[in-house]
Write an enzyme that holds these catalytic residues in place. Structure first.
Site, PDB file in Angstrom:
ATOM      1  N   ARG A 126      70.743  32.647  69.175  1.00 18.24           N
ATOM      2  CA  ARG A 126      69.628  33.572  68.996  1.00 18.24           C
ATOM      3  C   ARG A 126      70.147  34.856  68.340  1.00 18.24           C
ATOM      4  NH1 ARG A 126      64.138  33.822  68.626  1.00 18.24           N
ATOM      5  NH2 ARG A 126      63.174  35.246  70.106  1.00 18.24           N
TER       6      ARG A 126
ATOM      7  N   ASP B 190      60.164  39.968  68.537  1.00 15.41           N
ATOM      8  CA  ASP B 190      60.044  39.186  69.780  1.00 15.41           C
ATOM      9  C   ASP B 190      60.439  40.002  71.014  1.00 15.41           C
ATOM     10  OD1 ASP B 190      58.970  36.925  68.723  1.00 15.41           O
ATOM     11  OD2 ASP B 190      60.736  35.660  68.946  1.00 15.41           O
TER      12      ASP B 190
ATOM     13  N   THR C 140      58.278  28.034  62.867  1.00 13.88           N
ATOM     14  CA  THR C 140      59.638  27.729  63.268  1.00 13.88           C
ATOM     15  C   THR C 140      59.824  26.286  62.829  1.00 13.88           C
ATOM     16  OG1 THR C 140      59.422  29.268  65.062  1.00 13.88           O
ATOM     17  CG2 THR C 140      61.016  27.512  65.413  1.00 13.88           C
TER      18      THR C 140
HETATM   19  O1  DON Z   1      61.679  32.402  69.269  1.00 15.13           O
HETATM   20  C1  DON Z   1      60.459  32.392  69.379  1.00 15.13           C
HETATM   21  O2  DON Z   1      59.879  32.054  70.388  1.00 15.13           O
HETATM   22  C2  DON Z   1      59.612  32.758  68.183  1.00 15.13           C
HETATM   23  N1  DON Z   1      60.313  33.645  67.309  1.00 15.13           N
HETATM   24  C3  DON Z   1      59.196  31.509  67.504  1.00 15.13           C
HETATM   25  C4  DON Z   1      58.243  31.814  66.398  1.00 15.13           C
HETATM   26  C5  DON Z   1      57.479  30.647  66.011  1.00 15.13           C
HETATM   27  O3  DON Z   1      57.583  29.575  66.524  1.00 15.13           O
HETATM   28  C6  DON Z   1      56.511  30.927  64.931  1.00 15.13           C
HETATM   29  N2  DON Z   1      55.815  29.802  64.535  1.00 15.13           N
HETATM   30  N3  DON Z   1      56.047  28.685  64.553  1.00 15.13           N
END
Ligand code: DON
Length: 577
Positions: A95, A428, A386
């Site tokens: 991460r 986030d 993602t």
């Molecule tokens: O890590 C996370 O939970 C978010 N940054 C994930 C973002 C995401 O899945 C966006 N769309 N698919």
């Protein structure tokens, strides 16, 4: 042929327009990812004697070229890996982290809310983790030479590849003229497209600046050179070599925060998996700083106490019980979870059976009001950008990997001269400390910004093991919907006995505590079901689609491997033998 066409029509009517006939199954190995070229690169690694980790590394580098919206070098993610010989599961956390100059209130504007435009541009980025993560996975668990796994991606970048209709449309939306120039401080509301950044326009525009169409070739020369350096000098090159210098100077020029020292100090981390059992199957996910494993394990533990199978997957009572389990697991997420290196998290207790029994006892015949769990509201569901892929090799080793730039194309800015996009993962964090309000802000302490800290995630790469063999490899994109999409795939196989195709195609639901409403995927829900849910006190809404769960299901005897690409987003593909 006609029969197959008819079957897919009936399936689409019953589930969603993405539903497909069964795809071929495999007997040796398979990679299921969101983009066909990348799945093929992974399969080639397997054919050349690579194991599941080798294939995952090769697929991830390829996706960084062929799925620029989410595949990445400039982002971060998580891996769950199963080693068939030892029977052990390892997880890897790569991460992004907050740069050293970060502080809890760094994104606050004069009005006390988030600064306008804080989600796009160099300043939105955390220190990237992907390349370190892939290098660590390879060093600990891979077999084939590193360069062999990176160079197929380098070739795709240098020689180009034929783009899909999906990518053509997406790039055209991002590059259409009329964007405000970030330097001129334009006022357009949709600021934050690729068009707003000269380096991104240069990397992604068609050479004649005309709109892209399916079948055009996208060549990414700078990205190819970056991959060539990484292939030649290893993952460290990204953090201490020429690529690191390009990132640091771009940051300086554009007002970003990541420095050479941040890059040099970035560490990927091996962590124990978060795990539980569900009807005799071991379920393994990633622990904090992702909430994915905790949410899924807690929800499964709650649901194990009900006989969902007797009612069926779309019965109002099943939907109600699943929604209540999601509500409680997301409450846990919002209240407690953050970076385990910064906050104390009683993970084992949160995924224990006694804890779940207490939560399950509070589920009645009617919807609990989220407000009654605690006086808080959390952010609404995010988009779908993602990417998740699943790998199984011929020795039974499995890799489940999710990685992201956060929003589509991340911070939307390409590092000058390096050809890759930066993440906008800093969003986030809880960026407005202490403010948890009706607009969906959450400001709890566990996930506030601090130097070097990782931001809370929902990514949920997941493995199910039974009798020492991998049985399910799954996960999804979709922000906060990710754990719930993954939960549905697991329930569909383990509780309702579906095959992989049906488990992936079936409509999903989502509840995330706040906003206090239940999302239903697609439009196939009978009026009687909606009425029954309303009578139980659920506010419902429809969403067009939820997640993209590229999934592998292996038969209990290990002989049949189903690779179910999730066709909600094309061009997903299962490539195997
Ligand atoms: O890590 C996370 O939970 C978010 N940054 C994930 C973002 C995401 O899945 C966006 N769309 N698919």
């Amino acid at each position: 042929m006609v029969r197959a066409w008819f079957v897919s029509l009936v399936l689409a009517a019953l589930t969603g327009p993405w539903a497909r006939c069964a795809e071929p199954t495999f007997t040796r190995h398979v990679v299921v990812s969101q983009e066909g070229n990348a799945s093929d690169v992974g399969r080639e690694a397997l054919r050349h004697g690579g194991n599941a980790i080798d294939a995952a590394v090769a697929t991830a580098f390829a996706l960084a070229v062929t799925l620029p919206e989410a595949g990445n070098l400039g982002g971060g993610g998580f891996i769950v890996a199963f080693d068939a010989r030892s029977g052990k599961v390892a997880t890897l956390d790569f991460r992004e982290t907050a740069p050293a100059v970060s502080s809890p209130r760094m994104y606050l504007g004069d009005d006390g809310g988030p600064k306008p435009r804080f989600r796009a541009g160099a300043w939105a980025a955390g220190t990237p983790g992907t390349v370190r993560g892939l290098a660590m996975a390879h060093a600990r668990l891979g077999k084939r030479p590193w360069a062999e796994l990176v160079l197929p991606a380098e070739k795709l970048a240098r020689e180009g590849f034929e783009i899909s209709d999906d990518l053509a449309r997406s790039l055209n939306r991002q590059l259409a003229p009329g964007a405000a120039d970030s330097k001129k401080g334009g006022t357009r509301d949709d600021f934050g497209r690729l068009a707003d950044f000269p380096s991104s326009r240069a990397a992604f525009s068609r050479p004649d600046n005309a709109p892209w169409k399916a079948g055009d070739r996208l060549i990414q020369a700078d990205l190819g050179r970056t991959l060539e350096r990484i292939a030649a000098h290893g993952g460290d090159e990204f953090y201490t070599g020429q690529t690191a210098r390009l990132i640091a100077s771009y940051m300086k020029k554009e007002g970003g925060f990541v420095t050479l020292a941040d890059l040099k100090g970035y560490e990927a981390k091996m962590r124990p998996s978060v795990h539980t059992t569900y009807r005799g199957h071991e379920v393994h996910g990633v622990g904090p700083v992702s909430s994915g494993g905790v949410v899924i394990c807690q929800a499964l533990n709650i649901l194990e106490g009900f006989d969902l199978k007797a009612d069926g997957p779309t019965a109002p009572r099943t939907l109600h019980r699943v929604a209540e389990a999601m509500r409680r697991a997301f409450f846990t997420r919002a209240m407690i979870l953050g970076d385990p290196d910064f906050v104390t998290i009683p993970t084992d207790e949160l995924v224990s059976k006694p804890y779940a029994r207490k939560l399950a006892a509070s589920i009645g015949d009617r919807a609990t009001r989220s407000q009654d769990l605690a006086p808080f509201k959390v952010l609404p569901a995010e988009g779908d950008h993602t990417t998740h892929f699943s790998v199984l090799d011929s020795e039974g080793n499995a890799v489940s990997m999710t990685y992201t730039l956060e929003e589509p194309y991340g911070a939307r800015c390409v590092v000058d001269g390096a050809g890759f996009l930066l993440n906008n993962e800093m969003g986030d964090f809880n960026v407005v400390p202490g403010r948890t309000d009706v607009t969906g802000q959450i400001g709890t302490a566990a996930n506030q910004i601090a130097p070097g800290k990782r931001m809370l995630s929902s990514q949920s790469p997941t493995l199910v093991i039974k009798d020492g063999r991998a049985r399910i490899v799954t996960g999804s994109p979709g922000g906060r919907t990710i754990p719930n999409t993954t939960l549905w795939v697991l329930l569909n196989v383990l509780e309702f006995g579906m095959d992989a195709r049906k488990a992936v195609d079936s409509p999903r639901t989502h509840h995330q505590w706040f906003p206090d409403r239940l999302s239903l995927e697609g439009r196939s829900w009978p009026a009687a079901t909606l009425d029954a849910l309303a009578a139980m006190g659920h506010e419902t809404r429809f969403v067009a689609h939820q997640g993209t769960a590229n999934t592998i299901v292996i038969s209990p005897d290990g002989r049949v491997i189903e690779g179910a690409a999730d066709h909600r987003r094309e061009p997903a593909r299962a490539s195997g033998d």
